[in-house]
Design an enzyme around this catalytic site. Structure first.
Site, PDB file in Angstrom:
ATOM      1  N   ASN A  71      -7.639   1.305   6.606  1.00  0.00           N
ATOM      2  CA  ASN A  71      -6.991   1.646   7.866  1.00  0.00           C
ATOM      3  C   ASN A  71      -7.327   3.083   8.315  1.00  0.00           C
ATOM      4  O   ASN A  71      -7.900   3.846   7.564  1.00  0.00           O
ATOM      5  CB  ASN A  71      -5.470   1.482   7.699  1.00  0.00           C
ATOM      6  CG  ASN A  71      -4.735   1.555   9.013  1.00  0.00           C
ATOM      7  OD1 ASN A  71      -5.321   1.348  10.079  1.00  0.00           O
ATOM      8  ND2 ASN A  71      -3.445   1.855   8.943  1.00  0.00           N
ATOM      9  N   HIS A  97       6.853   3.692  -0.498  1.00  0.00           N
ATOM     10  CA  HIS A  97       7.373   4.802  -1.269  1.00  0.00           C
ATOM     11  C   HIS A  97       7.600   4.408  -2.731  1.00  0.00           C
ATOM     12  O   HIS A  97       8.105   3.330  -2.995  1.00  0.00           O
ATOM     13  CB  HIS A  97       8.696   5.232  -0.637  1.00  0.00           C
ATOM     14  CG  HIS A  97       9.047   6.650  -0.890  1.00  0.00           C
ATOM     15  ND1 HIS A  97       9.569   7.047  -2.085  1.00  0.00           N
ATOM     16  CD2 HIS A  97       8.946   7.754  -0.121  1.00  0.00           C
ATOM     17  CE1 HIS A  97       9.792   8.349  -2.031  1.00  0.00           C
ATOM     18  NE2 HIS A  97       9.411   8.799  -0.845  1.00  0.00           N
ATOM     19  N   LYS A 154       1.483   0.154   7.086  1.00  0.00           N
ATOM     20  CA  LYS A 154       1.786  -1.265   6.884  1.00  0.00           C
ATOM     21  C   LYS A 154       2.595  -1.853   8.031  1.00  0.00           C
ATOM     22  O   LYS A 154       2.219  -2.864   8.618  1.00  0.00           O
ATOM     23  CB  LYS A 154       2.571  -1.460   5.578  1.00  0.00           C
ATOM     24  CG  LYS A 154       1.788  -1.090   4.347  1.00  0.00           C
ATOM     25  CD  LYS A 154       2.647  -1.111   3.110  1.00  0.00           C
ATOM     26  CE  LYS A 154       3.699  -0.027   3.096  1.00  0.00           C
ATOM     27  NZ  LYS A 154       3.175   1.333   3.059  1.00  0.00           N
ATOM     28  N   SER A 203      16.576  19.987 -48.613  1.00  0.00           N
ATOM     29  CA  SER A 203      16.904  19.854 -50.036  1.00  0.00           C
ATOM     30  C   SER A 203      15.711  20.245 -50.901  1.00  0.00           C
ATOM     31  O   SER A 203      15.825  20.363 -52.107  1.00  0.00           O
ATOM     32  CB  SER A 203      17.330  18.417 -50.352  1.00  0.00           C
ATOM     33  OG  SER A 203      16.267  17.536 -50.057  1.00  0.00           O
ATOM     34  N   GLY A 247       0.842  -1.191   0.000  1.00  0.00           N
ATOM     35  CA  GLY A 247       0.000   0.000   0.000  1.00  0.00           C
ATOM     36  C   GLY A 247       0.871   1.231   0.000  1.00  0.00           C
ATOM     37  O   GLY A 247       2.101   1.122   0.069  1.00  0.00           O
ATOM     38  N   LYS A 251      12.476  18.643 -50.490  1.00  0.00           N
ATOM     39  CA  LYS A 251      11.561  17.508 -50.656  1.00  0.00           C
ATOM     40  C   LYS A 251      10.108  17.900 -50.408  1.00  0.00           C
ATOM     41  O   LYS A 251       9.223  17.609 -51.222  1.00  0.00           O
ATOM     42  CB  LYS A 251      11.921  16.367 -49.684  1.00  0.00           C
ATOM     43  CG  LYS A 251      13.231  15.673 -49.951  1.00  0.00           C
ATOM     44  CD  LYS A 251      13.434  14.493 -49.023  1.00  0.00           C
ATOM     45  CE  LYS A 251      13.414  14.857 -47.542  1.00  0.00           C
ATOM     46  NZ  LYS A 251      14.431  15.849 -47.116  1.00  0.00           N
ATOM     47  N   SER A 252       9.853  18.549 -49.264  1.00  0.00           N
ATOM     48  CA  SER A 252       8.480  18.869 -48.885  1.00  0.00           C
ATOM     49  C   SER A 252       7.842  19.822 -49.903  1.00  0.00           C
ATOM     50  O   SER A 252       6.685  19.647 -50.295  1.00  0.00           O
ATOM     51  CB  SER A 252       8.443  19.507 -47.502  1.00  0.00           C
ATOM     52  OG  SER A 252       8.888  18.574 -46.556  1.00  0.00           O
ATOM     53  N   SER A 310      15.236   9.447 -45.769  1.00  0.00           N
ATOM     54  CA  SER A 310      15.630   8.055 -46.069  1.00  0.00           C
ATOM     55  C   SER A 310      17.086   7.963 -46.515  1.00  0.00           C
ATOM     56  O   SER A 310      17.372   7.741 -47.674  1.00  0.00           O
ATOM     57  CB  SER A 310      14.681   7.411 -47.081  1.00  0.00           C
ATOM     58  OG  SER A 310      14.245   8.295 -48.073  1.00  0.00           O
ATOM     59  N   ASP A 345      -9.960   5.080  13.077  1.00  0.00           N
ATOM     60  CA  ASP A 345     -10.015   5.945  14.267  1.00  0.00           C
ATOM     61  C   ASP A 345     -10.118   7.419  13.876  1.00  0.00           C
ATOM     62  O   ASP A 345     -10.735   8.213  14.576  1.00  0.00           O
ATOM     63  CB  ASP A 345      -8.784   5.709  15.167  1.00  0.00           C
ATOM     64  CG  ASP A 345      -7.465   5.738  14.386  1.00  0.00           C
ATOM     65  OD1 ASP A 345      -7.441   5.224  13.247  1.00  0.00           O
ATOM     66  OD2 ASP A 345      -6.475   6.259  14.925  1.00  0.00           O
TER      67      ASP A 345
END
Lengths: 296, 603
Positions: B142, B91, B17, B446, B11, B448-449, B516, B145
């Site tokens: 737990n 932890h 614990k 170069s 837990g 390309k796009s 590429s 109380d």
């Protein structure tokens, strides 16, 4: 399978894994009840073959005489290779438990163990320690890795999943392996009874010469025991719950002369077994500290 | 003799614990007087009430920092049962230590703070237990109380929990309200919670049945060791992993698949007629066969023999996962070289979602594909836990890098292509075009796009159906899990090639714009895409690219800010035999005119 069968099977598996994967293993043998059980398990693990590794006893020269006799008898009985090692330097300087208390443990036990492991270049050493003995032990893995100074780092313990033990080490590192990790003191005695394992007679009650010192009953095992003013030797029916160097091991009054009686006493014990070791309860974390220094 | 139950208590941090276990042991008189005295003495140092966690926190640093760092094991028994309790750290930093405890436990007790329920650490622990095959859970709500032991507060948490457990498909559990500190409902019913009618915590532990229904039942023996003390004796030593065996039984060796018969059976040192699950045995066989450490003897072969698996892993190494490194995989007593070929996803505990990631750090729970150097006998963890779990070891540091379980086998040889009725020709016929992939390759900047974009605009004017795949866009989506190492770049292009092929299958004309850089990348693309592959090399000298680089990435590459940059710190191999070469030093309209002429014959 009952509880003891499971503990036995787990321990045998661990012992075999070490033999298969570690290049130069050794089994530490302290002559006590845990060592007796561990030896028994090693004999079982490889049957009909003999355990394929040597045994190592660190002899501080202050062990009970009966322990040494028992050790030699058992080695001969099973035909095992028992290496006995003493820190000769410490011996030469007369380092003893009466005059040097904590330095004695370091020099004659911890340093001696480190020297022996280095001398024979052991890569893995089986120890009979159990997790229920002490609370830093309760944190230790079954395979406990030590650096070149044999030091334990409790904050960096290697993960140990299922029964898949990673036994690989770098040069100069070594492993302490604890096949009895999950056994309790009660398990040990019940197993000794079930398997009819021979143990040192010191575990059984008998009239023995003892001196009361600092709340402990110390047995006068030889002439090196010097009486302090006001002390006198008395004959008491006592036995031992743990065994070590006689000046550092407290006896307690008992009439248990059979295994059944010992088991009954163990089940009803109000104090932990460590209470009889004079060196342990100096500081709350003294065990962890000694492990960091290379104690097993 | 009583049976043995191994319990994990876990837990979130500070959910209590160590206090729970410490108080339970104290109440059950499982603490020796000297330990009790010590506790009283130490507790006084810091507080008035007893600090039960001091019974468990055995390390110096733990006591100083008041946290649990590593798992502690405690042993106790009642009249009904023997228990081994693993007290796990809460932890996050020490999650791997908690997992160590989980791997050695049958039942998980998970603490939940009633005032602060289901924290991410609680969920993480629950996930690890679930992943490691724990079937039975006890949820301990737990600190009752702090809410005056009110039923409504408990029910709120209970409802929250039940909803969450449904999601994980966990069905075997108890939920118990307690106060570990005050000792309420620990080992006897609490008068402060009369509304709670079920068993107290300890009674639940004594009664709980470990679910064994799903366990693998057939006989399986793992060769841990071959014992050959002399020429007259050869024995196979190891554990019975599952099932039962009798002297005289016929067995099958795996992976060598040879039939043998048992002629003598020892367990472990006594000659016996039969042996069963978990026993350590030594077997003598009627003949010598190929059988060594790591192999198996079984009655029937229902196992997997393979080398590619999809796995869930918990990373336990301080060093991050390195996809370019070989690790060692230990499964039962076998050790094999392995590489992680792909990280499929990281399980994000905070959001309960699967996330694409490219790095894996300590304590990460993730799914990945692995490739072993040789085939092994194993099984799916869900079917056979012993044969489906493993650890990874980093052979350079020797650390245990991960704990894993096998989820499924990956093997392309069992996958067959389906023939579909509507195929590529049908689809392209409807579009009245010939599908083709124009694969543009060239240095960064170069052009390309730009050219790809102009090309697509031109094709659309011809009423062609097109799709443009651009490097940056694909990396933002489909390939966001990939980096820029050579392996990742190759994978990037492999996926793009497969997508281009799918687009062609759909009847579309595909234009791709990726650097590429390597000949083998482009060869692979050509192989995947097939006859419709048209390689267009946008040939622009490096100095021109650098001059045109408006994003200044060449500057950054030269300064070392960007690593593995093509043309600077990573190679570009000129295409050896492209279909089309475009000289992009000329003005754009001229370049496009030239290109349009050259592509005509491929349309």
């Amino acid at each position: 399978m009952d509880h003891l069968d499971r503990l036995e099977a787990e321990a045998i598996y661990i012992i075999r894994e070490v033999v298969e994967e570690c290049s130069n293993p050794v089994m530490l043998y302290s002559v006590g009840k845990d060592s007796s059980v561990m030896l028994h398990l090693a004999l079982k693990a490889f049957y009909p073959e003999k355990p394929p590794f040597p045994f190592l006893h660190i002899d501080t020269t202050w062990k009970f005489k009966e322990m040494i006799e028992f050790r030699d008898k058992i080695s001969a009985k099973y035909g095992i290779n028992m290496i006995v090692y003493t820190n000769e330097e410490g011996l030469k300087n007369n380092i003893n438990p009466f005059d040097h208390s904590s330095a004695y443990t370091d020099i004659m036990k911890t340093q001696a163990l480190k020297q022996a492991l280095d001398k024979y270049k052991f890569t893995a050493a089986f120890g009979g320690a159990r997790r229920d003995e002490e609370k830093s032990r309760a944190k230790e893995r079954i395979f406990s890795f030590r650096d070149k100074n044999h030091s334990w780092n409790p904050k960096k313990q290697r993960c140990e999943f299922w029964n898949l033990y990673n036994t690989r080490i770098n040069d100069n590192e070594s492993i302490r392996v604890f096949p009895l990790s999950n056994w309790t003191e009660k398990d040990i005695w019940q197993y000794i009874k079930r398997e009819n394992i021979e143990v040192v007679p010191l575990y059984y009650a008998k009239k023995r010469p003892v001196v009361k010192r600092n709340g402990n009953l110390i047995m006068v095992d030889d002439e090196r025991f010097k009486l302090l003013p006001g002390e006198k030797i008395v004959q008491e029916t006592v036995r031992f719950r743990t065994l070590g160097c006689y000046p550092l091991t407290g006896a307690f009054k008992s009439n248990a002369t059979t295994l059944d009686e010992i088991i009954k006493e163990t089940l009803e014990a109000k104090y932990s077994e460590r209470i009889s070791r004079v060196i342990d309860h100096e500081k709350n974390t003294s065990m962890e500290q000694r492990k960091r220094e290379g104690y097993f | 003799m009583k049976d043995l139950l191994k319990i994990l208590v876990c837990g979130s941090v500070d959910d209590g614990k160590s206090t729970l276990i410490g108080h339970l042991l104290y109440n059950c008189n499982c603490i020796y007087l000297d330990q009790k005295d010590n506790l009283i003495q130490e507790s006084k140092k810091s507080q008035e009430e007893l600090d039960y966690s001091l019974l468990l926190d055995g390390l110096n640093d733990e006591r100083k920092q008041k946290i649990t760092i590593d798992v502690a094991y405690r042993y106790f028994n009642t009249n009904k049962r023997s228990f081994i309790i693993a007290d796990a750290p809460g932890h996050e930093e020490y999650t791997r230590n908690m997992a160590v405890g989980a791997s050695n436990s049958q039942v998980a007790v998970i603490l939940i703070d009633v005032t602060n329920p289901l924290l991410s650490q609680t969920k993480r622990h629950l996930h690890i237990c679930h992943m490691f095959g724990i079937k039975d859970f006890i949820f301990v709500v737990n600190k009752m109380d702090l809410v005056n032991y009110k039923k409504q507060e408990f029910l709120k948490v209970q409802n929250l929990l039940i909803t969450y457990l449904k999601k994980l498909d966990i069905s075997s559990y108890n939920i118990i309200p307690i106060s570990a500190k005050a000792g309420e409902n620990l080992n006897k019913p609490s008068p402060k919670m009369p509304w709670y009618k079920k068993d107290d915590f300890l009674t639940t532990l004594e009664k709980i049945d470990v679910n064994t229904k799903s366990l693998f039942q057939d006989f399986c023996f793992n060769v841990q060791r071959v014992s050959r003390p002399n020429s007259n004796f050869r024995g196979y030593q190891g554990p019975v992993i599952s099932g039962q065996v009798k002297n005289g039984d016929e067995l099958l060796s795996l992976p060598s698949h040879q039939k043998v018969k048992i002629i003598k059976l020892y367990a472990p040192d006594k000659q016996v007629e039969q042996a069963s699950k978990d026993m350590q045995i030594t077997l003598q066989l009627d003949r010598e066969i190929d059988l060594s450490r790591g192999d198996f003897l079984v009655k029937k072969d229902t196992f997997i023999y393979g080398n590619m698996f999809s796995c869930d892993l918990l990373w336990t190494d301080d060093e991050a996962l390195n996809l370019n490194q070989t690790y060692l995989l230990k499964i039962n007593t076998k050790i094999v070289n392995v590489t992680i070929t792909n990280i499929n996803y990281l399980y994000d505990i905070n959001t309960d979602t699967k996330k694409s990631v490219s790095t894996i750090d300590k304590n990460a729970i993730f799914n990945c594909d692995i490739l072993l150097q040789e085939k092994i006998v194993c099984d799916l963890f869900s079917k056979n836990q012993n044969l489906g779990r493993f650890i990874l070891i980093n052979p350079l540091s020797n650390q245990t890098s991960a704990a894993g379980i096998i989820k499924s086998q990956l093997n392309s040889k069992y996958i067959y292509a389906q023939n579909l009725t509507i195929d590529r020709s049908k689809r392209s016929e409807m579009k009245n075009q010939k599908p083709v992939t124009f694969w543009l390759t060239g240095l960064s900047a170069s052009g390309k796009s730009t050219i790809a974009n102009e090309l697509e605009k031109y094709l659309v004017t011809l009423k062609k159906h097109t799709m443009l795949l651009d490097g940056d866009n694909i990396r933002l989506g489909l390939n966001q899990d990939l980096g820029f190492s050579l392996n990742d770049r190759a994978e990037n292009l492999r996926r793009v090639s497969e997508v281009a092929k799918l687009l062609n299958d759909a009847g579309l004309i595909c234009i791709t714009s990726f650097i590429s850089p390597l000949q083998k990348n482009r060869e692979q693309a050509r192989k995947i895409i097939g006859d419709n592959f048209v390689e267009i090399y946008i040939k622009t000298p490096l100095d021109v690219c650098i001059k045109r680089d408006i994003k200044h990435i060449y500057d950054k590459a030269r300064q070392g800010i960007i690593k593995d940059f093509t043309g600077i710190s990573s190679p570009f191999e000129e295409p050896t035999n492209p279909e089309i070469i475009v000289d992009n030093t000329k003005p754009l309209p001229e370049v496009m005119n030239d290109l349009i002429t050259k592509i005509e014959k491929y349309l």
